[in-house]
Every structure is written in structure tokens, then in C-alpha cells.
Scaffold this motif. Structure first.
Motif, PDB file in Angstrom:
ATOM      1  N   UNK A 160       0.876  -1.165   0.000  1.00  0.00           N
ATOM      2  CA  UNK A 160       0.000   0.000   0.000  1.00  0.00           C
ATOM      3  C   UNK A 160       0.915   1.216   0.000  1.00  0.00           C
ATOM      4  N   UNK A 161       0.801   2.045  -1.032  1.00  0.00           N
ATOM      5  CA  UNK A 161       1.627   3.249  -1.113  1.00  0.00           C
ATOM      6  C   UNK A 161       0.858   4.419  -0.523  1.00  0.00           C
ATOM      7  N   UNK A 162       1.465   5.064   0.471  1.00  0.00           N
ATOM      8  CA  UNK A 162       0.837   6.209   1.114  1.00  0.00           C
ATOM      9  C   UNK A 162       1.765   7.412   0.990  1.00  0.00           C
ATOM     10  N   UNK A 163       1.201   8.573   1.178  1.00  0.00           N
ATOM     11  CA  UNK A 163       1.984   9.808   1.151  1.00  0.00           C
ATOM     12  C   UNK A 163       1.830  10.481   2.505  1.00  0.00           C
ATOM     13  N   UNK A 164       2.970  10.758   3.134  1.00  0.00           N
ATOM     14  CA  UNK A 164       2.968  11.375   4.450  1.00  0.00           C
ATOM     15  C   UNK A 164       4.001  12.492   4.451  1.00  0.00           C
ATOM     16  N   UNK A 165       3.572  13.666   4.822  1.00  0.00           N
ATOM     17  CA  UNK A 165       4.462  14.830   4.897  1.00  0.00           C
ATOM     18  C   UNK A 165       5.245  15.046   3.613  1.00  0.00           C
ATOM     19  N   UNK A 166       4.569  14.820   2.481  1.00  0.00           N
ATOM     20  CA  UNK A 166       5.187  15.049   1.189  1.00  0.00           C
ATOM     21  C   UNK A 166       6.075  13.934   0.680  1.00  0.00           C
ATOM     22  N   UNK A 167       6.170  12.834   1.409  1.00  0.00           N
ATOM     23  CA  UNK A 167       7.014  11.716   0.998  1.00  0.00           C
ATOM     24  C   UNK A 167       6.168  10.485   0.698  1.00  0.00           C
ATOM     25  N   UNK A 168       6.539   9.775  -0.367  1.00  0.00           N
ATOM     26  CA  UNK A 168       5.885   8.505  -0.683  1.00  0.00           C
ATOM     27  C   UNK A 168       6.477   7.434   0.225  1.00  0.00           C
ATOM     28  N   UNK A 169       5.632   6.541   0.697  1.00  0.00           N
ATOM     29  CA  UNK A 169       6.067   5.510   1.633  1.00  0.00           C
ATOM     30  C   UNK A 169       5.279   4.237   1.350  1.00  0.00           C
ATOM     31  N   UNK A 170       5.975   3.120   1.191  1.00  0.00           N
ATOM     32  CA  UNK A 170       5.301   1.841   0.954  1.00  0.00           C
ATOM     33  C   UNK A 170       5.127   1.111   2.282  1.00  0.00           C
ATOM     34  N   UNK A 171       3.901   0.658   2.514  1.00  0.00           N
ATOM     35  CA  UNK A 171       3.555  -0.106   3.708  1.00  0.00           C
ATOM     36  C   UNK A 171       3.102  -1.487   3.243  1.00  0.00           C
ATOM     37  N   UNK A 172       3.500  -2.530   3.982  1.00  0.00           N
ATOM     38  CA  UNK A 172       3.109  -3.901   3.647  1.00  0.00           C
ATOM     39  C   UNK A 172       1.999  -4.364   4.575  1.00  0.00           C
ATOM     40  N   UNK A 173       1.017  -5.078   4.005  1.00  0.00           N
ATOM     41  CA  UNK A 173      -0.162  -5.527   4.740  1.00  0.00           C
ATOM     42  C   UNK A 173      -0.324  -7.030   4.600  1.00  0.00           C
ATOM     43  N   UNK A 174      -0.791  -7.680   5.667  1.00  0.00           N
ATOM     44  CA  UNK A 174      -1.050  -9.108   5.635  1.00  0.00           C
ATOM     45  C   UNK A 174      -2.004  -9.468   6.771  1.00  0.00           C
ATOM     46  N   UNK A 175      -2.598 -10.646   6.671  1.00  0.00           N
ATOM     47  CA  UNK A 175      -3.456 -11.177   7.732  1.00  0.00           C
ATOM     48  C   UNK A 175      -2.922 -12.526   8.162  1.00  0.00           C
ATOM     49  N   UNK A 176      -3.057 -12.836   9.438  1.00  0.00           N
ATOM     50  CA  UNK A 176      -2.841 -14.196   9.924  1.00  0.00           C
ATOM     51  C   UNK A 176      -3.952 -14.464  10.937  1.00  0.00           C
ATOM     52  N   UNK A 177      -4.784 -15.458  10.622  1.00  0.00           N
ATOM     53  CA  UNK A 177      -5.971 -15.740  11.421  1.00  0.00           C
ATOM     54  C   UNK A 177      -6.750 -14.428  11.559  1.00  0.00           C
ATOM     55  N   UNK A 178      -7.017 -13.974  12.770  1.00  0.00           N
ATOM     56  CA  UNK A 178      -7.751 -12.710  12.921  1.00  0.00           C
ATOM     57  C   UNK A 178      -6.823 -11.521  13.198  1.00  0.00           C
TER      58      UNK A 178
END
Length: 192
Positions: free
Chosen positions: A152-170
Motif C-alpha cells: 500500500x503506497x501512502x503519502x505522508x508529509x510530502x514523501x511517498x512511503x510503501x507499507x506492507x499488509x497481511x493477515x494471519x488468522x484474525x
């Protein structure tokens, strides 16, 4: 190693032989460390915590035991071990430290060093009620499957930042924790 399993010996040899690439210099000066506890089993596990909903920062997030380096800590490894003891009662003597991963910058201004350690399978965990809501174990092979992490690419304080997402059980595993697990997966290359 078979395509569907990862033994402790497989993990140890890959971790020790495949050193991580050098990374960029950190802009963050404050130091922190986390312990990546690998549970010694025929099919190893990865121990994770869920932070208490009462925490001021990162409430409810899945995390590794860890935190800021104190003046009393002799090293980053000592800080990670101290925090693991404080958060889930993993005694420093029960951890076989096998190395570290390159530090990562947190959004809260810390340079965080992941410390990889092997722990026995029968440790009694006692979560600190103030800091930890749950302690759980995920199969290491599952944790190190790259396809489970979604960017998930987000922009914070003018900078692009990639965040990784996953699920395990709940449990929703994301942010720095997911990024560290993914980097470990890339380093040891369990997928063909």
C-alpha cells in the motif's frame, strides 16, 4: 528443503549464509531494537505480540517485542532482549541470538534494529498487561511466504512511503512488522 516446509536447520543455514544487502543510511538518530523470536520446532514458528489497546502509540498493532534503547542497555541486542523480558517474560538467557537484520526507520523517528533469536518451544509467556494484549505463534514458513504481503503506497508529509499488509488468522499484520518479516523472507529466499 521441500517446497512446503522449512526446518530449523534450513532456516539457520540460509540466515547465516545469505547476508542481507547493505541499506541506505538512516535519517533517524534515536535507537530502538526488536526481537524476532523464532521458536525452535521441527517446523519453526514466529512469535508475535498484539499491543495493548491502552498503549499511547501503535495501540492494538501486531508487533515484535521491542522498544527504545535505554541508557542501561549495553547494546542494541541487550535492548531487544530486555524488552522481550519486560513484554512477554522471555528470559535473555533462553534466547540464542543468531544475528541482526539491517535497521529500518520508523515513522515515530527511531532507527529500529531487528535482532533474530531462537527460543525454546516450551517457554511460558507472561504478557505484560500494560503493553501486550496477546501473544501468538505463526508458522515460520507461512510468515516467510512473500505472496501474503500486499503493498500500500501512502503519502505522508510530502514523501511517498510503501507499507506492507497481511493477515494471519484474525490478526492484521502491517507496517514495520510486516516489512521486517518480508525483508527476512527476501533474505533467506524460501520461495523458488
Amino acid at each position: 528443503m521441500s517446497g512446503s516446509s522449512l526446518t530449523m536447520n534450513d532456516f539457520l543455514s540460509r540466515f547465516q549464509l545469505l547476508q542481507p544487502p547493505a541499506t541506505r543510511m538512516s535519517g533517524n538518530k534515536r535507537q530502538a531494537a526488536v526481537l524476532i523470536p523464532i521458536v525452535r520446532r521441527p517446523q519453526p514458528g514466529l512469535l508475535l505480540t498484539q499491543r495493548s489497546a491502552m498503549m499511547r502509540k501503535h495501540a492494538g498493532q501486531v508487533a515484535f517485542p521491542g522498544g527504545a534503547v535505554d541508557d542501561t542497555d549495553e547494546s542494541l541486542i541487550a535492548a531487544a532482549l530486555r524488552e522481550a523480558w519486560e513484554e512477554v517474560a522471555i528470559s535473555p538467557e533462553s534466547v540464542e541470538v543468531i544475528g541482526t537484520l539491517p535497521p529500518v526507520d520508523s515513522v515515530t523517528g527511531f532507527q529500529v534494529t531487528p535482532v533474530v533469536g531462537i527460543i525454546p518451544p516450551n517457554l511460558p509467556y507472561h504478557a505484560s498487561e500494560d503493553e501486550v494484549a496477546a501473544v501468538f505463534e505463526m508458522p515460520l514458513m507461512e510468515a516467510l511466504t512473500l505472496g501474503r504481503y500486499h503493498p500500500l503506497d501512502i503519502h505522508r508529509r510530502g514523501n511517498a512511503h510503501r507499507v506492507w499488509l497481511s493477515w494471519y488468522q484474525h490478526y492484521f499484520v502491517w507496517g514495520m512488522t510486516a516489512g521486517i518479516i518480508r525483508e527476512l523472507a527476501l533474505q533467506i529466499s524460501v520461495e523458488p
